[in-house]
Design a protein around this motif. Structure first.
Motif, PDB file in Angstrom:
ATOM      1  N   PHE A  22       9.945  23.699  47.019  1.00 22.63           N
ATOM      2  CA  PHE A  22       9.587  22.281  47.097  1.00 22.63           C
ATOM      3  C   PHE A  22      10.685  21.429  46.478  1.00 22.63           C
ATOM      4  O   PHE A  22      11.152  20.460  47.076  1.00 22.63           O
ATOM      5  CB  PHE A  22       8.246  21.998  46.411  1.00 22.63           C
ATOM      6  N   HIS A  23      11.111  21.787  45.278  1.00 25.13           N
ATOM      7  CA  HIS A  23      12.142  21.006  44.598  1.00 25.13           C
ATOM      8  C   HIS A  23      13.481  21.101  45.329  1.00 25.13           C
ATOM      9  O   HIS A  23      14.271  20.165  45.290  1.00 25.13           O
ATOM     10  CB  HIS A  23      12.278  21.432  43.133  1.00 25.13           C
ATOM     11  N   ASP A  74      19.759  21.163  35.248  1.00 20.82           N
ATOM     12  CA  ASP A  74      19.838  20.271  34.095  1.00 20.82           C
ATOM     13  C   ASP A  74      18.825  19.135  34.174  1.00 20.82           C
ATOM     14  O   ASP A  74      18.621  18.425  33.203  1.00 20.82           O
ATOM     15  CB  ASP A  74      21.249  19.678  33.974  1.00 20.82           C
ATOM     16  N   SER A  75      18.183  18.978  35.334  1.00 19.20           N
ATOM     17  CA  SER A  75      17.195  17.933  35.515  1.00 19.20           C
ATOM     18  C   SER A  75      15.847  18.398  34.952  1.00 19.20           C
ATOM     19  O   SER A  75      15.393  19.505  35.244  1.00 19.20           O
ATOM     20  CB  SER A  75      17.051  17.614  37.004  1.00 19.20           C
ATOM     21  N   ALA A  76      15.203  17.546  34.173  1.00 21.29           N
ATOM     22  CA  ALA A  76      13.928  17.898  33.538  1.00 21.29           C
ATOM     23  C   ALA A  76      12.864  18.280  34.562  1.00 21.29           C
ATOM     24  O   ALA A  76      12.024  19.137  34.290  1.00 21.29           O
ATOM     25  CB  ALA A  76      13.433  16.736  32.679  1.00 21.29           C
ATOM     26  N   GLU A  77      12.906  17.675  35.749  1.00 18.55           N
ATOM     27  CA  GLU A  77      11.889  17.983  36.756  1.00 18.55           C
ATOM     28  C   GLU A  77      11.998  19.417  37.268  1.00 18.55           C
ATOM     29  O   GLU A  77      11.077  19.932  37.878  1.00 18.55           O
ATOM     30  CB  GLU A  77      11.972  17.001  37.925  1.00 18.55           C
ATOM     31  N   GLY A  88      12.205  25.359  34.088  1.00 18.29           N
ATOM     32  CA  GLY A  88      11.556  26.626  34.354  1.00 18.29           C
ATOM     33  C   GLY A  88      11.951  27.290  35.658  1.00 18.29           C
ATOM     34  O   GLY A  88      11.641  28.463  35.872  1.00 18.29           O
ATOM     35  N   LEU A  89      12.633  26.571  36.549  1.00 15.76           N
ATOM     36  CA  LEU A  89      12.935  27.133  37.862  1.00 15.76           C
ATOM     37  C   LEU A  89      14.027  28.200  37.828  1.00 15.76           C
ATOM     38  O   LEU A  89      14.123  29.009  38.747  1.00 15.76           O
ATOM     39  CB  LEU A  89      13.308  26.026  38.841  1.00 15.76           C
ATOM     40  N   LYS A  90      14.826  28.229  36.766  1.00 18.02           N
ATOM     41  CA  LYS A  90      15.875  29.252  36.683  1.00 18.02           C
ATOM     42  C   LYS A  90      15.274  30.657  36.726  1.00 18.02           C
ATOM     43  O   LYS A  90      15.844  31.562  37.337  1.00 18.02           O
ATOM     44  CB  LYS A  90      16.728  29.081  35.433  1.00 18.02           C
TER      45      LYS A  90
END
Length: 111
Positions: free
Chosen positions: A18-19, A56-59, A62-64
């Motif tokens: 999604f992101h 680096d974006s707060a949104e 956790g995606l790493k």
């Protein structure tokens, strides 16, 4: 459920594609400022699923972990090319991420 103590991974694997796909930027905006994703004019917006998220974006917190989990799968998604040729990609990084998100939604009983 089958995910045990790591049910949060299901959410991460749905959020990741999604992101990846939900980012759109003005073509002439050098600061990459987000614009409304509902803009229909292709001359105003670029972006979409490209297998790249700004960690680096707060949104994207956790995606790493999801990216690292899927990277070995992505690395296996190559078709060897002939001598002197670049490798041909069977599935792109964005494809693997989208597939993982779809599998998570389906395994959770979604549409």
């Amino acid at each position: 459920g089958p995910w045990g103590e790591r049910a949060d991974l299901m959410g991460l694997l749905v959020r990741l594609p999604f992101h990846d796909a939900a980012k759109f930027h003005r073509r002439n905006d050098t600061n990459n400022t987000n614009i409304n994703a509902t803009t229909s004019s292709s001359s105003l917006a670029i972006g979409g699923a490209d297998g790249c998220v700004d960690l680096d974006s707060a949104e994207n917190n956790g995606l790493k972990e999801a990216i690292d989990l899927l990277e070995p799968i992505r690395q296996k998604a190559f078709i060897p090319a002939g001598e002197g040729e670049d490798e041909a990609i069977l599935l792109s990084r964005a494809d693997v991420w989208a597939l993982a998100g779809n599998v998570m939604i389906e395994s959770a009983g979604g549409p």
